[in-house]
Write an enzyme that holds these catalytic residues in place. Structure first.
Site, short mmCIF file in Angstrom:
data_model
loop_
_atom_site.label_atom_id
_atom_site.label_comp_id
_atom_site.label_asym_id
_atom_site.label_seq_id
_atom_site.Cartn_x
_atom_site.Cartn_y
_atom_site.Cartn_z
N VAL A 182 0.88 -1.17 0.00
CA VAL A 182 0.00 0.00 0.00
C VAL A 182 0.91 1.22 0.00
CG1 VAL A 182 -2.10 -0.98 0.99
CG2 VAL A 182 -0.27 -0.32 2.52
N GLU A 217 6.34 4.08 -9.16
CA GLU A 217 6.67 3.93 -7.74
C GLU A 217 8.04 3.27 -7.70
OE1 GLU A 217 5.74 0.15 -6.17
OE2 GLU A 217 6.70 0.21 -8.14
N ASP A 276 1.62 12.49 -6.57
CA ASP A 276 2.24 13.43 -7.49
C ASP A 276 1.66 13.17 -8.87
OD1 ASP A 276 5.31 12.72 -5.91
OD2 ASP A 276 4.26 14.64 -5.82
#
Lengths: 237, 238
Positions: free
Chosen positions: B89, B180, B205
């Site tokens: 997560v 990520e 972002d």
């Protein structure tokens, strides 16, 4: 008309099935599509458009290997506007519990090809369209057909006995089986913003107790997979 | 018997675990959502807790940032602690206009510019999520009306990347929806150990956004994602 396909604009449907074998394309058109019309015979790469469940669907061979399928799907997407591409192929299984005639639904495709190494500053991850993946899996479940969902390996060499390493490494990391086209299909579909999926029927197995399929079986005994593919493509027509 | 980076005993960690990058987010999840959370690790400040969520035993632990860091923790969780369901997560950047701040991105597969796959495999391995977890999250998110995007993500090594060759343009043109820094390793290692894994991230972002979330907003405003992950992990809590 594109460099390798002689169809006129509009002769190819927005959804297409893609066997490697052009004679399997003919078999699919003759046995599953209504009112099918041949749109290509350049280089013997037979292609047909007909109706399934009242919706236009096409089917065409791609030949074997990443270079061959890359040519056909680029022209289908770029020149004919095809939006949904479902490969219906055969594969070898990497695990003895995945048997001849089992169906693998490829969520991802590893590859020993350099196509993506040449393109990306890193490792690209060829994946199927998630909505097609879900639809195909559900269609298989609803029809009571067992399917394995996971990674396959798209290799360049069918006869790979001189490769320094075998398939054990891939199998240990969950790769279910090997074929020769899915990685390119998935990569190029993302490039053109279209949907792609690969369904594979196991025709070759490492298990000693099962003979591999004959060429005729590979041409004709893939009906379960073909039905799943047709249901999937027509859901997105 | 503990590992070089986790001081828990075998049995202290549940078979299903949530994995935020930030150990303070692990603490927040345990304190906010678990009954009777018990701390099982504080080595290097990488907090890990086990507790009950809706009666099911679950764990949560930070992983740190980047493929090298998460690889350490996930390898130890898989190999020594027998963890079988791992749900990252995280937070991510969005590469596409449609994925806005606070939307949930779920990685069907992860590309990477880290070299580990090239070193290990005689070709390009494709790190992919567990299909069962993807389906479970898809269905739950539909019911809750959450804004989700299922697609390819890029697990990058450099948060501050030079534009051009190190940047995201090439990846975006081949369908990568967000970036990520851990998913590719989580997926690869989980496949090796026959465990199921999923990476989901909240967009903090955006390439097209002028705003960013503050670090306090990041820590606290991830509840939709967290409860979705907890409810999915609870289904696999064995």
């Amino acid at each position: 008309m594109s460099t390798h396909i002689e169809a006129k604009p509009g002769e190819i449907a927005k959804g297409i099935l893609l066997p490697g074998d052009p004679r399997r394309a003919k078999y699919i058109a003759e046995h599953f599509l209504q009112d099918s019309v041949q749109f290509n015979h350049v280089r013997g790469m037979l292609g047909y458009t007909g109706n399934y469940d009242g919706k236009p669907v096409s089917v065409m061979g791609t030949g074997m290997g990443i270079p061959s399928i890359s040519i056909y799907i680029t022209e289908l997407m770029r020149d004919y506007g095809v939006g949904t591409l479902v490969r219906v192929g055969t594969c070898g299984s990497f695990k003895p519990e995945i048997r001849i005639s089992d169906i693998i639904i490829a969520q991802g495709a590893c590859t020993t090809s350099d196509i993506n190494r040449n393109l990306f500053p890193g490792t690209y991850c060829p994946v199927a369209d998630f909505d097609l993946l879900r639809t195909a899996h559900k269609a298989a479940q609803d029809a009571g057909i067992t399917s394995w969902v996971g990674n396959v390996l798209s290799g360049d060499l069918f006869y790979d006995e001189d490769m320094p390493v075998g398939n054990d490494m891939w199998a240990r990391y969950g790769v279910l089986g090997g074929e020769m086209e899915a990685a390119a299909l998935f990569t190029l579909a993302k490039k053109y913003g279209r949907r792609a999926l690969a369904l594979l029927t196991v025709s070759d197995s490492p298990a000693a107790d099962e003979p591999n399929m004959t060429p005729l079986q590979r041409e004709r005994s893939l009906d379960n997979m073909i039905k799943i593919a047709l249901k999937t493509v027509s859901a997105f027509s | 018997m503990s590992t070089p980076h986790i001081s828990a005993q075998i049995g202290d960690i549940a078979p299903s675990i949530l994995l935020p990058g930030d150990p303070l987010r692990a603490k927040y999840i345990a304190e906010t959502f678990f009954q009777s959370p018990v701390l099982f690790n504080e080595v290097r400040g990488m907090y890990g807790f086990t507790g009950l969520y809706k009666g099911k035993r679950l764990s949560v632990m930070g992983t740190g940032m980047g493929i090298p860091s998460i690889s350490i923790y996930v390898s130890e969780l898989l190999q020594f602690y027998g963890v079988k369901t791992l749900i990252r997560v995280g937070t991510c950047g969005s590469f596409i206009r449609e994925a806005q701040l606070s939307d949930l991105l779920i990685a069907v597969g992860c590309c990477t510019d880290n070299g580990f796959l090239r070193h290990m495999f005689p070709g390009d391995y494709a790190p992919i999520a567990d299909f069962g977890l993807l389906n479970a999250v898809y269905e739950k998110a539909q019911i809750r009306g959450l804004r989700t995007h299922f697609g390819l993500m890029k697990s990058g090594d450099m948060f501050y990347a030079d534009p051009g060759i190190g940047g995201s343009d090439k990846w975006v043109s081949y369908g990568v929806i967000g970036g990520e820094m851990e998913g590719a390793a989580l997926y690869t290692l989980s496949a090796k150990f026959h465990a199921r894994a999923l990476t989901m991230c909240t967009v903090v972002d955006g390439m097209y956004e002028k705003n960013e979330l503050t670090s306090e907003e990041r820590e606290k405003s991830l509840n939709d994602m967290i409860t979705l992950a907890l409810d999915t992990a609870a289904d696999y809590s064995e």
